[in-house]
Every structure is written in C-alpha cells, then in structure tokens.
Design a protein around this motif. Structure first.
Motif, PDB file in Angstrom:
ATOM      1  N   ALA A  22      -1.578   3.210   6.794  1.00  0.00           N
ATOM      2  CA  ALA A  22      -2.116   1.867   6.596  1.00  0.00           C
ATOM      3  C   ALA A  22      -1.016   0.818   6.716  1.00  0.00           C
ATOM      4  O   ALA A  22      -1.207  -0.226   7.345  1.00  0.00           O
ATOM      5  CB  ALA A  22      -2.786   1.775   5.228  1.00  0.00           C
ATOM      6  N   GLN A  48      -2.624   7.783  11.800  1.00  0.00           N
ATOM      7  CA  GLN A  48      -2.968   8.952  10.987  1.00  0.00           C
ATOM      8  C   GLN A  48      -3.151  10.183  11.864  1.00  0.00           C
ATOM      9  O   GLN A  48      -2.802  11.301  11.449  1.00  0.00           O
ATOM     10  CB  GLN A  48      -4.246   8.672  10.183  1.00  0.00           C
ATOM     11  N   TYR A  60      -5.315  -5.396   2.400  1.00  0.00           N
ATOM     12  CA  TYR A  60      -5.772  -4.005   2.336  1.00  0.00           C
ATOM     13  C   TYR A  60      -7.037  -3.919   1.486  1.00  0.00           C
ATOM     14  O   TYR A  60      -7.320  -4.806   0.671  1.00  0.00           O
ATOM     15  CB  TYR A  60      -4.679  -3.106   1.727  1.00  0.00           C
ATOM     16  N   THR A  89       0.854  -1.185   0.000  1.00  0.00           N
ATOM     17  CA  THR A  89       0.000   0.000   0.000  1.00  0.00           C
ATOM     18  C   THR A  89       0.891   1.237   0.000  1.00  0.00           C
ATOM     19  O   THR A  89       1.953   1.232   0.630  1.00  0.00           O
ATOM     20  CB  THR A  89      -0.943   0.037   1.215  1.00  0.00           C
ATOM     21  N   LEU A  94      -0.017   3.994   1.363  1.00  0.00           N
ATOM     22  CA  LEU A  94      -0.452   4.808   2.499  1.00  0.00           C
ATOM     23  C   LEU A  94       0.408   4.490   3.719  1.00  0.00           C
ATOM     24  O   LEU A  94       0.419   3.354   4.206  1.00  0.00           O
ATOM     25  CB  LEU A  94      -1.923   4.553   2.807  1.00  0.00           C
ATOM     26  N   ARG A 102      -7.263  -1.439  11.176  1.00  0.00           N
ATOM     27  CA  ARG A 102      -7.850  -0.160  10.758  1.00  0.00           C
ATOM     28  C   ARG A 102      -7.826   0.850  11.899  1.00  0.00           C
ATOM     29  O   ARG A 102      -7.627   2.056  11.666  1.00  0.00           O
ATOM     30  CB  ARG A 102      -9.287  -0.390  10.287  1.00  0.00           C
ATOM     31  N   HIS A 145      -6.393   1.098   2.280  1.00  0.00           N
ATOM     32  CA  HIS A 145      -6.537   1.192   3.729  1.00  0.00           C
ATOM     33  C   HIS A 145      -6.549  -0.200   4.366  1.00  0.00           C
ATOM     34  O   HIS A 145      -6.802  -1.208   3.695  1.00  0.00           O
ATOM     35  CB  HIS A 145      -7.815   1.939   4.096  1.00  0.00           C
ATOM     36  N   GLU A 162      -4.285   2.065  12.190  1.00  0.00           N
ATOM     37  CA  GLU A 162      -4.076   3.029  11.102  1.00  0.00           C
ATOM     38  C   GLU A 162      -4.693   4.381  11.458  1.00  0.00           C
ATOM     39  O   GLU A 162      -4.072   5.438  11.242  1.00  0.00           O
ATOM     40  CB  GLU A 162      -4.697   2.506   9.809  1.00  0.00           C
ATOM     41  N   TYR A 163      -5.898   4.344  12.012  1.00  0.00           N
ATOM     42  CA  TYR A 163      -6.597   5.576  12.405  1.00  0.00           C
ATOM     43  C   TYR A 163      -5.782   6.360  13.431  1.00  0.00           C
ATOM     44  O   TYR A 163      -5.636   7.593  13.327  1.00  0.00           O
ATOM     45  CB  TYR A 163      -7.963   5.200  12.957  1.00  0.00           C
TER      46      TYR A 163
END
Length: 788
Positions: free
Chosen positions: A272, A366, A500, A267, A269, A359, A505, A362-363
């Motif tokens: 992610a 971020q 992903y 990915t 990101l 997830r 994500h 990842e949140y």
C-alpha cells in the motif's frame, strides 16, 4: 505469456473462402486511448511553449495589439508612421493579385501588429532580466530599505503579475557573472587566514600574488570569453569534471538520501505504501510535464529560481563510460522497474493511456511480493555493478549488455520513470533503540546491501517491509533542493491527499484483469557474475566504513533563534564551528552548500563558513571570555556568515571561479602551483541545509507528528565529517552526521553530542543579553519577506 497475448490487436488466417480477419476491439481501444494520451501531451507541450515563449506577456495580448492598431487606422491615423504602407508594397505579387486594396492593407496591418507585439515581448523580457539582475536588496539591513529597492520591488511585481508556468522565467534569468580575479583571490586569502600559521599565510600570500601577476589574468580572459558564449560558465564543467568524470563509486561518495516522516508511518502495509508513493511521484511528473508546478522562488519573495534541473528528474540514468559517464534522458516511460528479493520486474503504471489508481498499483506490487520464483543465476547481485568502480561497470556493460536479452532488460531499468526497491527489512525510529535504528535507517538508504539499489538512476525509491520509505538520489543531474521539492510533494500527497482506508490499503478500485508485472530476463555469464562480486566487495568495504548518526534536536528551533534576531543558518553554522573545535582541537576548511539558481542554469557555490570572525568567537567562548565580549563576537560572526552567504548566492563566491580557472589551465596545458594547492585542500567539514520549500503542503500545527527527517550524505574527506540538517517548524532541527570508522580521529556520535552542546551553550550566552533582541541585524529571509 499473458501480456504478450493481450498485446495482439488482430489475427487473420487465409482460407479457401478468403481471409478470415479477427479483431480484438479491447486491444484496439487501448491503442486508441494510448495514442490519444500521447497527442494530448504533444498539444499541451506546444501550448506551454507558446505561453512561456511570450512571457511576461500573454498570447491574448496579440489580439489586443491588433485591435488597437486597427482601431487607430479606423480613426484615419497611421500608428506605424508609414511602415504598414511599406509592408504592403513588399507583399508577394500573388497577394497583390488575389487581394483587394483593403485586404492588402488589413494583411499589412496584421503583419505590423505581430512584429510590434514581438518587439514589446522582447522589451518586456529584457526589462525583467535587468530587474532580476539587481541583488542589492539582499545586502540591505533589516528595516532599512532603500528607495531604489522599493522601486525595484514595484516594477518586479508588475512584470510578474501574470501566473507563470514552471519554465516561464528561464530566458529572463541573468547569466552568472565572472568575478574579478583580484576580488576572488583576496577573498580566498581571507578565508584561509584562520587555518594557517603566520609563516604558512605569508607563503600562501606570495603564491597568490605570483598567480595573479602571471598566469591568473590570462586564464581569466579565456573564462570571460566562455561566459560570453555559454549560458552558464560553471555548470557544464562542474557536472562533467566533478561528477561524471569521477571513476570512483558513486554510492556513498556522490549519491545522497532522503527520509520518511520522523514519527509517523501512514500505513504498515508495504504494498500500500508503494502504491501511494509511486502514484504521488507520477502525479508530480504529470505536473512537471504540464508545467503546472509553481516556479521555485527565494523564500518569502517573488524572485524566481532557475528550474533547469527539473528537466531530467524522471526517465534519466547515468550510464558508465571508460573516461566519463553520460546522463541519458528519455521521453516519458509508462513503467517503473521494481527490485524484490533478487528479482527485477517491469511494472506498467499506465493502461490505455490511464494512470492506474493507487489501489491498482498496490495490487500489482502485492503480486510481486507474493511471487515466489527464485532469482536467475547472477541476477540477485547485479545491481552491485552500479555500486562499484565506474570503469569495470563500463567495460562489462559494453561487452555483455549491448545486445540480446540483457540489453532489453537493462533498457527496461534505465528507461524506467524511476527505480523501486521493495526492501525485506524494517526501518525507522522504532523499538527499544530508536536512536540506533535511525542510524541504521540512514545507512540503509545511503547504500542498502550494495546490490539492492540501482545507483545510476536519477533517483530510487525504497519501500520497507513495515511501510517506511525513503529515496536514494544520484547527484550529477541535480542538487538536493530539487529532489527535496519532489520528496516534499510525495510525502504530503501520500499522507494528506491520497490517504488510506481504515485497514491500511490504498483507496480506489481494482481492475483484476491487469496483466502481471513482467519479470526481466537475463543471460548473465560467469564473467559478469565475477565482476559483480568484485564490485560488491569494493562497495561493501566503502559501506561498512561509513559511520552515520541521525538525531532530532528538540531543545529549541528557529522560532527561539529568530527572536534573538539571528539567522538560524548562521546560528547553526557557528555552532558547527564550535563543535568541530571542541572535537578536533582546531579549525578546518568548511564547505557549506549555497545555491546560485538566481542565475540561469545555476547550481551551487561554496560558503566558507570558517571565517576570522567565527574562529574569534569560538576561541573566546571556549577560552572563558566575558559573556558580553562573546555576544559581541557572535554578532560579528553571524553578520559575516550572512554576508558570505549573500555573496555566494549573487555570483561572488570563491570556489567555482577558482575551479573554472583550473579547468582552463588544464585545457591550455599549463601548471599553476597556486590552483593545484588550493583545489587539493580537503573539506574536513562539509555541511548542507535541506530547505523546506512547500510549507503549504504540511499543516504542522494540526498534524505535528508529520515532521520530515530530511536527508543526508556521506563524508567528503576520509578524516572529516558530513553534516546535513533540516529546520522543521519552529521547534525542531534534525541533524545527519557521517564520518568513517577507518579514521581514528572522527566519531559521528561524539560529534553529534558536541553539536548538541554547542547549540545549547551559544543559546545560553545569547539569551543572557537583554539587548540581543534588538542589537543584531536580520537574516536574508526576514528582510526578503519585508520587501516582497
């Protein structure tokens, strides 16, 4: 602060009407779930202790023994030959009063059955230890298995038939033997012969004979006494004196790195990739704690390897000291520490006893990436303290980080499961200069900016802006194969298990009520900032001097080499000898890392790859000798290398024995000119193979792009090379070469080109011979697969 508010489980006030109690049921529920998780872990650990404590038997076998004893007693037979009656006579008086005669007999039978069961377990464990002490199978020729080895294989399979836990074999592994001093000295003389002129070799022979006849046997007696007492006569001294007592920077000099996939970035990101990578690492830790990981084995066999190095993988930090560092290990942490743009954050990865989903992680990551707050004064370059000299870091740590807010924040870093850097650069094989970018990728993982990694942590994860990742590992707690096993699992779980979404994500749901990651607070004085800048200057000088070159060799791989019935490792090592000879015009003392994990708490041994046989082949090939003669000399060199590797693996190496003799001499306060000279010899060519241990995790045929780059390390000698390589699949070998710019005689790119040419030249010589496919002896791995 939001997280502090949510941590309050109840509030109360005193009023004229009485006490007004307000409970936060959500907070209490989280406390309950967290405590439940803790108790589950305790129960699981107790269960595992019982299972591995009785291995190779099973806990249920106790019931079988009890039933068998009671059945024979029911048949009016006494299987104990009077022991049950004697046990009954010696029961406490209170039991004689409270139990009937039949009850006393039953209790005595249970005691006898338990004692018999424990005796059988000890006997089985002793037999397993004897079987694991047999290593002759490794020296047998391919296709010629002795009857003794066949019987040994059968017995070992029988005793290993039960599915073991990760540490089940630990108490059954043999202890590392102390080689005879005469054998070690003889092998040492043989290893230095191609490096010395005739007068130099005569002087070394005389020095060796004096040592053996005078001081050597005295030191050997002390070493044998230690071997009787200690679990492993090498490992504790090796860890302390080679790693922990070193006062120079561990960055570049000791720490090593591991890379991401070569062709694929799952990915783009950053958050992610961080979410899946952190999750995969924590899933590995869960398997490690539950001992669900399969014990590592010699490839293709059922022969177990020591798993002791796994114990300190997570929640471990090397803390500095004035004379020696200390490895500190804590129980499981529920958080990781994250560094981003000069700020440190504590990221909780569990909530109410539940591991956050990828997830959710990842949140949270971020949120850190979106945080625009500036670093506190002195915070940005604080990590440079771990990259510089150890004594200044130790003194600074004691004076400025032993209390208050600094101690709390430092504890958050050191007690974290591991360290994560969210790097603001892009790395990988990309753009118009893929080869140059690979070199920069290696340097970034090896040292970064010299302040954006925490080099004291057992390992640090680096997530780059474009989604590429990698790790930097501290060396004292474990060797590269242990970390490679972790990294293989992480990459495979990230790409093939977690996966992903189409937009890049992580998968899973998000609880948006999660508290924000916590900024770590610091009170960094001007003295600390001055020392950080001083350490950074030392680290940058060291980092700027490193010349890294990473290249994939695609012309052929182990598939073509094995068709010639040649060990791939021997082929590469002899190629490195040829490349070095062409690069420097001579030979040097060569270090190839070999494991001694066939023994309890074993770590590594040195294979001295520069032998009389390999140097003879190199001179013949480079001197234009006939191809038939070159092929003959290559086969001799290959067989010699394999034999040296087998001897190192089975405890008959040279260097660890000499090292321990030297340590004993220092404890006794005696000087040995021989040991002093031997241990000061520079390793101008230091090599290591990164093993691929979990091929079942990677489907190379269906996913050929998911190829690992392996990892590398800095040069050991100022005027030498460090070479790491990984044999991936059947058609690819990845090389990592390092040297120092400050040495005018070394150049990593030049040496890399010589390695390529040496591999190709040797392949040309061997493939011309139509008999080569049947005339050479096999390597350890094919023999092992045939046996087991």
């Amino acid at each position: 602060m939001a997280e502090a508010h949510q941590a309050v489980a109840f509030q109360f006030t005193i009023t004229p009407e009485g006490i007004d109690l307000q409970l936060s049921y959500q907070a209490l529920n989280q406390i309950y779930l967290s405590g439940l998780r803790s108790w589950k872990k305790r129960v699981s650990r107790i269960r595992n202790r019982v299972i591995k404590g009785v291995y190779p038997a099973s806990p249920s076998s106790w019931l079988f023994v009890v039933i068998a004893i009671l059945a024979t007693m029911y048949m009016r037979s006494d299987p104990s030959m009077g022991l049950i009656a004697k046990i009954q006579q010696h029961l406490p008086l209170s039991l004689h009063v409270s139990l009937s005669a039949q009850g006393q007999t039953m209790l005595s039978a249970l005691v006898f059955s338990t004692l018999l069961w424990l005796s059988l377990i000890l006997a089985l464990r002793f037999c397993l230890k004897l079987l694991l002490s047999y290593h002759q199978w490794m020296f047998e020729q391919h296709g010629r298995v002795s009857n003794t080895t066949k019987i040994w294989v059968t017995l070992l399979r029988l005793l290993s038939s039960r599915k073991p836990l990760l540490y089940s074999y630990q108490t059954s592994l043999p202890h590392l033997p102390v080689p005879a001093i005469k054998d070690t000295l003889s092998r040492h003389l043989e290893s230095v012969r191609p490096l010395l002129t005739d007068p130099e070799f005569e002087r070394m022979t005389e020095l060796t004979n004096k040592f053996e006849s005078n001081l050597g046997n005295r030191l050997q007696r002390y070493l044998k006494l230690k071997a009787l007492w200690a679990t492993n006569y090498v490992s504790d001294w090796w860890e302390e004196y080679v790693y922990l007592r070193s006062r120079s920077p561990i960055m570049v000099n000791s720490n090593y790195y591991g890379m991401d996939f070569l062709y694929v970035t799952p990915t783009p990101l950053q958050a992610a990739r961080a979410g899946n990578t952190i999750t995969a690492l924590l899933l590995y830790r869960r398997k490690l704690n539950r001992e669900e990981l399969k014990p590592s084995r010699v490839p293709g066999t059922v022969i177990p390897l020591c798993a002791a190095q796994c114990e300190r993988m997570f929640n471990t930090t090397r803390t500095p000291g004035d004379e020696t560092d200390v490895l500190q290990h804590w129980l499981d942490s529920e958080f990781v520490t994250v560094y981003h743009k000069g700020r440190f954050f504590r990221l909780w990865v569990y909530r109410a006893g539940r591991l956050l989903s990828p997830r959710e992680i990842e949140y949270q990551v971020q949120r850190i990436l979106d945080d625009s707050s500036p670093p506190q004064p002195g915070e940005e370059k604080l990590g440079a303290l771990t990259a510089g000299e150890r004594i200044p870091w130790s003194q600074t740590r004691k004076q400025h980080f032993s209390s208050g807010v600094n101690k709390r924040s430092l504890d958050a870093i050191e007690r974290a499961a591991f360290f994560v850097t969210l790097d603001d650069e892009e790395q990988g094989m990309r753009g118009d200069d893929p080869e140059g970018n690979l070199d920069r990728y290696a340097k970034s993982l090896l040292h970064g900016k010299c302040y954006d990694r925490w080099f004291d942590k057992s390992f640090s994860i680096v997530i780059y802006k474009n989604g590429k990742n990698g790790l930097n590992a501290e060396h004292s707690w474990a060797d590269a194969p242990t970390v490679a096993h972790l990294w293989e699992f992480t990459l495979a779980t990230d790409a093939f298990q977690l996966g992903y979404t189409e937009d890049g994500h992580c998968k899973g749901e998000v609880d948006r009520s999660l508290p924000h990651p916590q900024r770590l607070l610091w009170d960094i004085s001007s003295e600390v900032q001055t020392q950080a800048e001083s350490s950074l200057a030392v680290a940058r000088t060291l980092a700027d001097d490193v010349d890294c070159h990473v290249f994939p060799f695609r012309e052929f791989g182990k598939g073509r080499i094995k068709k010639l019935r040649v060990s791939p490792d021997a082929f590469i090592q002899i190629s490195l000898q040829l490349a070095y000879f062409r690069d420097r015009g001579g030979f040097c003392l060569t270090y190839e890392a070999s494991m001694t994990r066939l023994f309890r708490e074993g770590r590594t041994e040195t294979v001295r790859s520069c032998s009389n046989e390999s140097s003879a082949f190199v001179r013949a090939l480079d001197g234009g000798e006939a191809e038939e003669q070159c092929r003959h000399l290559f086969r001799l060199a290959s067989e010699k290398h394999q034999n040296l590797y087998r001897m190192a693996m089975t405890g008959a190496g040279i260097d660890r024995h000499l090292f321990c003799l030297y340590v004993v001499s220092k404890y006794l306060g005696v000087e040995s000119p021989f040991l002093k000279e031997v241990l000061s010899e520079p390793w101008r060519l230091s090599t290591s193979q990164t093993p691929v241990q979990q091929m079942e995790l990677f489907d190379i045929k269906n996913h050929p792009d998911f190829i690992s780059l392996g990892g590398g390390f800095g040069p050991v000698a100022d005027d030498g090379y460090g070479v790491s390589y990984i044999i991936v699949g059947e058609e690819l070998i990845n090389f990592h070469v390092s040297s120092k710019h400050s040495c005018s005689e070394t150049d990593s790119h030049r040496f890399g080109a010589e390695i390529r040419k040496a591999l190709q030249d040797i392949m040309v010589v061997l493939t011309v011979d139509p008999k080569s496919s049947s005339s050479s002896k096999g390597s350890v791995k094919p023999q092992a697969k045939k046996l087991l």
